[in-house]
Design an enzyme around this catalytic site. Sequence first.
Site, short mmCIF file in Angstrom:
data_model
loop_
_atom_site.label_atom_id
_atom_site.label_comp_id
_atom_site.label_asym_id
_atom_site.label_seq_id
_atom_site.Cartn_x
_atom_site.Cartn_y
_atom_site.Cartn_z
N GLU A 14 -28.03 40.69 12.90
CA GLU A 14 -28.19 39.28 13.24
C GLU A 14 -27.55 39.00 14.59
OE1 GLU A 14 -25.54 36.65 10.67
OE2 GLU A 14 -26.10 38.29 9.33
N THR A 39 -21.83 29.26 -0.41
CA THR A 39 -22.16 30.67 -0.17
C THR A 39 -21.78 31.55 -1.36
OG1 THR A 39 -20.00 31.08 0.86
CG2 THR A 39 -21.81 30.48 2.34
N ARG A 78 -14.82 40.58 -7.06
CA ARG A 78 -15.18 39.68 -8.16
C ARG A 78 -16.53 40.06 -8.76
NH1 ARG A 78 -15.39 33.68 -6.52
NH2 ARG A 78 -13.48 34.29 -5.48
N CYS A 84 -27.32 39.73 6.40
CA CYS A 84 -26.56 40.97 6.27
C CYS A 84 -27.28 42.05 5.47
CB CYS A 84 -25.20 40.70 5.64
SG CYS A 84 -24.22 39.54 6.62
N HIS A 110 -22.21 44.26 -0.89
CA HIS A 110 -21.99 43.63 0.41
C HIS A 110 -20.60 43.02 0.40
CE1 HIS A 110 -22.30 41.59 4.11
NE2 HIS A 110 -22.27 40.38 3.56
#
Lengths: 342, 117, 383
Positions: free
Chosen positions: A80, A200, A242, A112, A233
Amino acid sequence: MIGIVSYGTYIPKFRIKVEEIARIWGEDPVAIKSGLGVAEKSVPDIDEDTATMAVEAGREALMRAKIPAEKIGAVFVGSESHPYAVKPTATIVGEALGIGNYYYCADLEFACKAATAGMQICYALVKSGMIEYGMSIGSDTAQSKPGDALEYTAGAGASAIIIGKDPIAEIEATVSYTSDTPDFWRRELQPYPSHGGRFTGAPAYFRHVTSAAKRLMELLGYSEKDFDYAVFHQPNAKFPQRVAGMLGFKEEKIVDGMIVRAIGNTYSAASLLGLCGILDVAKPDQRILLVSFGSGAGSDAFAIRVTDKILDYPRNVRVWDKVKNCVYLDYALYLKHRRMIK
Amino acid sequence: MVPRFWRKIKYRYDVVGSYCEKCGSYYYPKRELCPRCRRKGRLRDEKFPDEGTILSYTVVNGRIIAMIELNNGARTLAEVCAEKAEIGMRVRKAFRRYGEDGDAGIIYYGTKFVPIC
Amino acid sequence: MRVAVIGVGCTEFGELWEKSFRSIFLEAGIEALMDCGIEGKEIGAIYVGNMSGGKFIDQEHIAALIADHAGLAEFGIPAVRVENADASGGSAFRQAFMAVASGMHDIVIAAGVEKVTDSVDPMGVLSTSVDQEWERFVGANLPALYAIIARRHMHEFGTTEEDLARVAVKNHKNAVHNPKAQFRREIRVEDVLSSEVVADPLRVLDCAPLSDGASAVILANEEIARKLCDTPVFVEACTQASDYLALQCRKDLLTMKAVVKASKEAYRIAKLEPKQIDVAEVHDSFTIAEILAYEDLGFAKKGEGAKLIREGETEIGGKIPVNPSGGLKACGHAVGATGIRQIVELVLQLRGEAGKRQVDAEKALALNVGGTGATAVVTILSR
């Protein structure tokens, strides 16, 4: 059997610490570090960009595989932060690698996850017999607005994966989970991305990563126990930790891939640098779960099984070795390196 | 400047020089005519070694510019990306930006060198 | 046919803000005509050394401009510009010399002119003399390339920054007595060593300035020279040689092969040995260049150039005085005019008209170099 026949990585040698950035904005570095699980990030040299890092990673991948450059039939660069808005990065890479002129080529953009999309395309091209080998590169000099929360993590790095037959790691299956979720974006002509803050998280990263991973396991009839490693990611260290927990993976299965802790979020390169960190140490017959995430949003999940070929594959310079020997910058030099001051 | 840069991309993006099949000489940058064999020479493009040694250097405009002798004996002038250089230092090629034509023009990529650790 | 220099003229070198390109070449040319007492229309041809009218003042077709403003277009006298970077002046002189030596013309004028201060980036223009695609592209300008040579010379031969500084100190000392010089003041070694670094290890005071200036000489065959002039200075040899343009293409970074070749040929033609030269004007565009010149002209063995400056042998009064004018360093470097300015100085020296910087000399040598040495012009003069 189709899969990864080689990989290469590139991490610039410069770093800036969370403390140094926090000093400028009057924020609490201890709280930030514990919140993100990231203490410092990689910074490109002033003459480095997405294309130069992609070339370096691509060169390492080619050199290790000992494949003649002309045998690469496709080059995709996911990023990006392509140096040109119009004009491909992938042609620069193809030329520098000496691939010749007859190859499939495109720049990819899906936040990403563009490079894992590139891997899927290469996989399909190899499987269909259109090419013998394909290279997908994730490379980013991640952009962040000075003062934005992203500034603590937006790093730089590249990872190149060569897909072909007779691999060191077989791709058993890959699936994608995609939806239109504007969690993070950059509008045309805007220098820095914007993001939805906490939006997000659950609706974006966690929903897409877990949905893709679960679908892949369902398809193959696998559970978490069938994987020796998992890599997700890694926009920071907390999210992949998490999500690993949500999917039942213990810390020791992800630790080798948590490059984010040392260099921050390398965007398109992030999940692949993690994968390379695992490939550096994995043994034959071990299985790796790779799940990328691209804002906007989507996740590509891969089940990857390491083969005997990895025993003859040169793995002397490891990703975690490349993280060492770095040079720390102060904030002013950081701005110069990022060409925010000229 | 675009065509002038484009014409040399192959020789800038990697260290590709000329090799004379008749006399065995290496030339960088690429030559159209072998100075030794002249019209009897047979020059072809060849990828030169990735590594070399610094013969001399200067620091100008904040950049290290060095004369590097490659492992095949050919010499190349290039920027060295390091805090410090030394005569005799071993270096390896790296793909970097050399410059750009303003904010809207093309980017000039090329080969620089980095110290071999 | 023997050729002599019968008239010389030169403007002051420096930042000539009040004067234009057109006025300086006229000033030098008229001085040269007056020096030998000719009108101008006797001239058979005009040769003008000029490196970069196009880049410095956006003017090409320099030779015709000069013929025009010198009033010589009226007589239709042919004029040609000669370009060889900062060896343009020397090269123009050689063309003029050949025109007379061949019998083609009886009297010609060789001039050099450069107006650099109208440009915002004179060093950038001068650096167009190096390989633009393989040297300039990677960030090397002219000082950078000389710095690379200097560092290697220091590494191989033990030449020091002090040795380099001594060249500048000597040339500044000489310039004090040259009314045309840009810097008529002495400097000390410490001044050089504490001046700003331009291209490590070269500092501001290791580099010649870029100057405005013009110079002109009148050449004639022996017969005419003896008629027009009481003190003709004869051109015993005027040679030129080439080397690879880019430094990376040369096998030896520390020898200017073109200088070696041109000077050897000049000594052979003039039937002289280096030690018979009484005075020299050499191309000290950077202090290291003067050290290299000592070696490549045969005044010192390779690697021992620094010894000459250390021992004072190239000062006025030394064994071989070099750059009594102040050289490019202190007299100034008006690029295309420099090669002619060197001839002007040597003619004054041989005539005994050099005032307080006078050297007792019968044989004199000029060395004019283009860029990093891809062109070298050597001229030997005698009285």
